[in-house]
Design an enzyme around this catalytic site. Structure first.
Site, PDB file in Angstrom:
ATOM      1  N   HIS A  63      60.523  42.529  56.884  1.00  0.00           N
ATOM      2  CA  HIS A  63      60.799  41.314  56.109  1.00  0.00           C
ATOM      3  C   HIS A  63      59.945  40.120  56.507  1.00  0.00           C
ATOM      4  O   HIS A  63      60.172  39.007  56.046  1.00  0.00           O
ATOM      5  CB  HIS A  63      62.287  40.954  56.257  1.00  0.00           C
ATOM      6  CG  HIS A  63      62.857  40.275  55.067  1.00  0.00           C
ATOM      7  ND1 HIS A  63      63.415  39.014  55.119  1.00  0.00           N
ATOM      8  CD2 HIS A  63      62.940  40.670  53.775  1.00  0.00           C
ATOM      9  CE1 HIS A  63      63.839  38.668  53.919  1.00  0.00           C
ATOM     10  NE2 HIS A  63      63.556  39.650  53.088  1.00  0.00           N
ATOM     11  N   LYS A  66      56.856  37.460  56.600  1.00  0.00           N
ATOM     12  CA  LYS A  66      56.027  36.845  55.554  1.00  0.00           C
ATOM     13  C   LYS A  66      55.052  35.901  56.245  1.00  0.00           C
ATOM     14  O   LYS A  66      55.282  34.702  56.309  1.00  0.00           O
ATOM     15  CB  LYS A  66      56.892  36.085  54.554  1.00  0.00           C
ATOM     16  CG  LYS A  66      58.063  36.884  53.973  1.00  0.00           C
ATOM     17  CD  LYS A  66      58.984  35.980  53.174  1.00  0.00           C
ATOM     18  CE  LYS A  66      60.231  36.717  52.748  1.00  0.00           C
ATOM     19  NZ  LYS A  66      61.143  36.993  53.883  1.00  0.00           N
ATOM     20  N   ASP A  89      41.358  34.415  60.653  1.00  0.00           N
ATOM     21  CA  ASP A  89      40.389  34.314  61.752  1.00  0.00           C
ATOM     22  C   ASP A  89      41.044  34.153  63.119  1.00  0.00           C
ATOM     23  O   ASP A  89      40.474  33.541  64.021  1.00  0.00           O
ATOM     24  CB  ASP A  89      39.415  33.156  61.503  1.00  0.00           C
ATOM     25  CG  ASP A  89      38.443  33.454  60.376  1.00  0.00           C
ATOM     26  OD1 ASP A  89      38.218  34.639  60.093  1.00  0.00           O
ATOM     27  OD2 ASP A  89      37.916  32.496  59.779  1.00  0.00           O
TER      28      ASP A  89
END
Length: 217
Positions: A151, A153, A158
């Site tokens: 779950h 996100k 870089d």
């Protein structure tokens, strides 16, 4: 004697002036670390110009005939942050179905940026998911095999810029939901997210996948 000293002093003065000019130019180029908060839903805009510029850097901009505005918004800012990647992009996303964000990721992959994506096993197969498209393009994708959801996100650009928040990378979330993202270049916060990504990436290595239940004894 004085005739020799004069040119030497003049040369020293020029050298000092050049050094000061270089230092000032470097100071002006030094940008402040990114710290930004994006709120959604994002107003509908045309992102073709951003994607076209990323696909053909330096080429003359072509006007897009679509009627959508080309104004700045949360989605365009997110796209710019992603497209700023030069070396690597690590994505850890529960759901990914937004086509323009997927195009941006593909463009980075074509540009030679190393892209790695971790996602949720159940949601990657839903209709509209962009995971299959990205995998077909040659992007490395790994998924969980747990009973719970993957779950997370977040994205890391870089290895120095963190993008994280409540936003799922779906058209529904971006266009309709009340969501948020924080974008920051702060090593104190980027480091644990990097460590979490690497840990999950190794845990979800395909050699560890279980296709058959072990025989119970």
């Amino acid at each position: 004697m004085w005739a020799v000293a004069g040119p030497r002093r003049a040369g020293l003065a020029v050298a000092v002036a050049v050094a000061v000019a270089v230092a000032v130019a470097a100071w002006r180029r030094r940008r402040r670390p990114v710290r930004e908060v994006l709120f959604f839903p994002s107003v509908p805009v045309c992102a073709e110009a951003l994607l076209a510029e990323a696909a053909r850097p330096g080429a003359a901009a072509r006007p897009c005939p679509c009627p959508l505005p080309h104004s700045d918004c949360a989605l365009s800012r997110l796209l710019r942050r992603l497209l700023s990647a030069r070396r690597s992009l690590d994505l850890c996303l529960f759901a990914f179905s937004h086509p323009q964000l997927a195009r941006a990721v593909q463009l980075l992959h074509r540009r030679g940026v190393r892209v790695r994506l971790v996602t949720d096993r159940q949601y990657m197969g839903l209709r509209g998911s962009q995971i299959g498209r990205l995998r077909h393009a040659g992007i490395q994708v790994r998924h969980d095999q747990d009973s719970g959801y993957m779950h997370h996100k977040f994205a890391i650009v870089d290895r120095r810029m963190l993008i994280t928040g409540s936003l799922n990378w779906t058209a529904q979330a971006i266009q309709s939901n009340r969501e948020n993202l924080m974008v920051m270049e702060d090593a104190e916060y980027v480091k644990p997210f990097l460590e979490e990504f690497e840990r999950i990436w190794e845990e979800y290595n395909p050699i560890n996948y279980r296709f058959f239940a072990k025989d119970s004894k």
